[in-house]
Design a protein around this motif. Sequence first.
Motif, PDB file in Angstrom:
ATOM      1  N   TYR A  27       0.855  -1.186   0.000  1.00  0.00           N
ATOM      2  CA  TYR A  27       0.000   0.000   0.000  1.00  0.00           C
ATOM      3  C   TYR A  27       0.893   1.240   0.000  1.00  0.00           C
ATOM      4  O   TYR A  27       1.924   1.262   0.666  1.00  0.00           O
ATOM      5  CB  TYR A  27      -0.829   0.080   1.287  1.00  0.00           C
ATOM      6  N   THR A  28       0.488   2.286  -0.730  1.00  0.00           N
ATOM      7  CA  THR A  28       1.207   3.556  -0.648  1.00  0.00           C
ATOM      8  C   THR A  28       0.313   4.683  -0.146  1.00  0.00           C
ATOM      9  O   THR A  28       0.804   5.607   0.493  1.00  0.00           O
ATOM     10  CB  THR A  28       1.823   3.957  -2.006  1.00  0.00           C
ATOM     11  N   ASN A  29      -0.990   4.611  -0.408  1.00  0.00           N
ATOM     12  CA  ASN A  29      -1.891   5.677   0.044  1.00  0.00           C
ATOM     13  C   ASN A  29      -3.336   5.213  -0.082  1.00  0.00           C
ATOM     14  O   ASN A  29      -3.645   4.309  -0.849  1.00  0.00           O
ATOM     15  CB  ASN A  29      -1.672   6.943  -0.790  1.00  0.00           C
ATOM     16  N   ILE A  30      -4.199   5.871   0.683  1.00  0.00           N
ATOM     17  CA  ILE A  30      -5.641   5.646   0.570  1.00  0.00           C
ATOM     18  C   ILE A  30      -6.329   6.997   0.761  1.00  0.00           C
ATOM     19  O   ILE A  30      -5.909   7.797   1.600  1.00  0.00           O
ATOM     20  CB  ILE A  30      -6.128   4.597   1.600  1.00  0.00           C
ATOM     21  N   LYS A  31      -7.332   7.262  -0.052  1.00  0.00           N
ATOM     22  CA  LYS A  31      -8.082   8.521   0.026  1.00  0.00           C
ATOM     23  C   LYS A  31      -9.566   8.208  -0.024  1.00  0.00           C
ATOM     24  O   LYS A  31     -10.041   7.592  -0.975  1.00  0.00           O
ATOM     25  CB  LYS A  31      -7.723   9.451  -1.134  1.00  0.00           C
ATOM     26  N   CYS A  32     -10.283   8.624   0.995  1.00  0.00           N
ATOM     27  CA  CYS A  32     -11.736   8.452   1.053  1.00  0.00           C
ATOM     28  C   CYS A  32     -12.370   9.834   1.089  1.00  0.00           C
ATOM     29  O   CYS A  32     -11.983  10.667   1.910  1.00  0.00           O
ATOM     30  CB  CYS A  32     -12.135   7.668   2.301  1.00  0.00           C
ATOM     31  N   THR A  33     -13.328  10.059   0.222  1.00  0.00           N
ATOM     32  CA  THR A  33     -13.969  11.369   0.136  1.00  0.00           C
ATOM     33  C   THR A  33     -15.476  11.205   0.127  1.00  0.00           C
ATOM     34  O   THR A  33     -16.017  10.464  -0.698  1.00  0.00           O
ATOM     35  CB  THR A  33     -13.543  12.094  -1.161  1.00  0.00           C
ATOM     36  N   SER A  34     -16.139  11.895   1.040  1.00  0.00           N
ATOM     37  CA  SER A  34     -17.594  11.944   1.032  1.00  0.00           C
ATOM     38  C   SER A  34     -18.002  13.129   0.169  1.00  0.00           C
ATOM     39  O   SER A  34     -17.506  14.239   0.356  1.00  0.00           O
ATOM     40  CB  SER A  34     -18.130  12.117   2.453  1.00  0.00           C
ATOM     41  N   LEU A  35     -18.892  12.911  -0.774  1.00  0.00           N
ATOM     42  CA  LEU A  35     -19.338  13.986  -1.660  1.00  0.00           C
ATOM     43  C   LEU A  35     -20.578  14.676  -1.122  1.00  0.00           C
ATOM     44  O   LEU A  35     -21.047  15.660  -1.707  1.00  0.00           O
ATOM     45  CB  LEU A  35     -19.591  13.419  -3.057  1.00  0.00           C
ATOM     46  N   ASN A  36     -21.123  14.157  -0.020  1.00  0.00           N
ATOM     47  CA  ASN A  36     -22.286  14.750   0.634  1.00  0.00           C
ATOM     48  C   ASN A  36     -22.239  14.342   2.108  1.00  0.00           C
ATOM     49  O   ASN A  36     -22.700  13.267   2.469  1.00  0.00           O
ATOM     50  CB  ASN A  36     -23.566  14.262  -0.044  1.00  0.00           C
ATOM     51  N   ASP A  37     -21.664  15.197   2.941  1.00  0.00           N
ATOM     52  CA  ASP A  37     -21.464  14.859   4.354  1.00  0.00           C
ATOM     53  C   ASP A  37     -22.753  14.636   5.125  1.00  0.00           C
ATOM     54  O   ASP A  37     -22.746  13.969   6.155  1.00  0.00           O
ATOM     55  CB  ASP A  37     -20.628  15.932   5.049  1.00  0.00           C
ATOM     56  N   SER A  38     -23.859  15.168   4.647  1.00  0.00           N
ATOM     57  CA  SER A  38     -25.123  14.927   5.348  1.00  0.00           C
ATOM     58  C   SER A  38     -25.674  13.535   5.017  1.00  0.00           C
ATOM     59  O   SER A  38     -26.534  13.027   5.731  1.00  0.00           O
ATOM     60  CB  SER A  38     -26.160  15.998   4.995  1.00  0.00           C
ATOM     61  N   LYS A  71     -23.861  10.342  -6.947  1.00  0.00           N
ATOM     62  CA  LYS A  71     -22.528  10.078  -6.401  1.00  0.00           C
ATOM     63  C   LYS A  71     -22.510  10.470  -4.925  1.00  0.00           C
ATOM     64  O   LYS A  71     -22.845  11.604  -4.582  1.00  0.00           O
ATOM     65  CB  LYS A  71     -21.455  10.910  -7.118  1.00  0.00           C
ATOM     66  N   ARG A  72     -22.087   9.516  -4.078  1.00  0.00           N
ATOM     67  CA  ARG A  72     -22.059   9.794  -2.637  1.00  0.00           C
ATOM     68  C   ARG A  72     -20.656   9.802  -2.059  1.00  0.00           C
ATOM     69  O   ARG A  72     -20.390  10.536  -1.116  1.00  0.00           O
ATOM     70  CB  ARG A  72     -22.896   8.760  -1.881  1.00  0.00           C
ATOM     71  N   ALA A  73     -19.761   8.952  -2.602  1.00  0.00           N
ATOM     72  CA  ALA A  73     -18.409   8.866  -2.033  1.00  0.00           C
ATOM     73  C   ALA A  73     -17.437   8.285  -3.051  1.00  0.00           C
ATOM     74  O   ALA A  73     -17.843   7.609  -4.003  1.00  0.00           O
ATOM     75  CB  ALA A  73     -18.431   8.003  -0.782  1.00  0.00           C
ATOM     76  N   THR A  74     -16.154   8.551  -2.819  1.00  0.00           N
ATOM     77  CA  THR A  74     -15.099   7.917  -3.588  1.00  0.00           C
ATOM     78  C   THR A  74     -14.094   7.304  -2.608  1.00  0.00           C
ATOM     79  O   THR A  74     -13.835   7.864  -1.546  1.00  0.00           O
ATOM     80  CB  THR A  74     -14.357   8.903  -4.509  1.00  0.00           C
ATOM     81  N   VAL A  75     -13.571   6.153  -2.996  1.00  0.00           N
ATOM     82  CA  VAL A  75     -12.522   5.494  -2.222  1.00  0.00           C
ATOM     83  C   VAL A  75     -11.434   5.111  -3.225  1.00  0.00           C
ATOM     84  O   VAL A  75     -11.703   4.353  -4.168  1.00  0.00           O
ATOM     85  CB  VAL A  75     -13.029   4.254  -1.466  1.00  0.00           C
ATOM     86  N   ASN A  76     -10.231   5.644  -3.020  1.00  0.00           N
ATOM     87  CA  ASN A  76      -9.119   5.374  -3.918  1.00  0.00           C
ATOM     88  C   ASN A  76      -7.965   4.787  -3.115  1.00  0.00           C
ATOM     89  O   ASN A  76      -7.553   5.361  -2.111  1.00  0.00           O
ATOM     90  CB  ASN A  76      -8.665   6.655  -4.618  1.00  0.00           C
ATOM     91  N   VAL A  77      -7.469   3.642  -3.569  1.00  0.00           N
ATOM     92  CA  VAL A  77      -6.369   2.965  -2.900  1.00  0.00           C
ATOM     93  C   VAL A  77      -5.203   2.877  -3.879  1.00  0.00           C
ATOM     94  O   VAL A  77      -5.398   2.494  -5.037  1.00  0.00           O
ATOM     95  CB  VAL A  77      -6.773   1.554  -2.427  1.00  0.00           C
TER      96      VAL A  77
END
Length: 176
Positions: free
Chosen positions: A24-35, A165-171
């Motif tokens: 693993y080198t990195n992981i990024k999780c992003t919520s596109l709508n926090d509510s 679109k609700r979230a993205t997860v990039n590994v």
Amino acid sequence: VRILTPLVPYIITLLPKTHSAFEYTNIKCTSLNDSYCSFDYCLLKSVNRTYKYGSIKAVIHDGPIYKVKVNFALYKRLNGFKPFLYNVTIDGCKFLKHKSSSPVAAFIYNLFGPFSNMNHTCPYDNDLIVEKAPISHINEQLTKVLPFPPGEYGFFSIWYAYGIKRATVNVFGTLS
């Protein structure tokens, strides 16, 4: 040439065996709508040289969810990330009901599925968790189950609920 032909199998066994290892080198999780959803944690942890894992906890604020779609894409770094091998979009509810319906999705799901609570069909009204997915399991999948060539990879996913679109997860990782 005829003299060497019977020796070829023997010569091949003398060649050094290559060993591939994924890191693993990195992981990024992003919520596109926090509510709608948020991430309690999205992390990689190195306990020691041999035990490394990734964990994600997505908290669903507006559930239950009856309609999920996921886009999975695998990219390889070649002067920037370029599409490599897979880019599939699946109906998450249908896939979890019939996992054999998509071999590509099944391969991707098996990278994290054994360490996740995403093991039942819809509705989802609880938090979505991938807990301590070890590098050894990912390494097994990417080097023995379906061998990949060495390089830097990005595993990108976009998670949709009800077509939004609700979230993205990039590994990100390196296979050497």
